[in-house]
Design a protein around this motif. Structure first.
Motif: not given
Length: 67
Positions: A1-10, A44-45, A66-67
């Protein structure tokens, strides 16, 4: 399944993604680590794997699309 990064805490290596229908799903450090990523940028996707149903649905794997 594909999605888009919405939030990220390193620091915690956790965050959330948006599915293509706009539904947000959280991911934790275990899901991030399972994908072998070192960094994730908002927008990012990504390719994800999900487990559970309804409100119990969680991302279990996150990696770059990746494509």
């Amino acid at each position: 399944m594909q999605a888009t990064a919405y939030t990220y805490d390193a620091d915690s290596r956790s965050g959330s993604v948006l599915l293509d229908d706009g539904t947000p799903l959280p991911f934790d450090a275990a899901a991030f680590d399972a994908g072998g990523l070192r960094l994730l940028r908002v927008g990012q996707r990504v390719r994800i794997e999900v487990s559970g149903e309804g409100d119990e649905r969680r991302v279990t794997f996150v990696t770059l699309q990746t494509f």
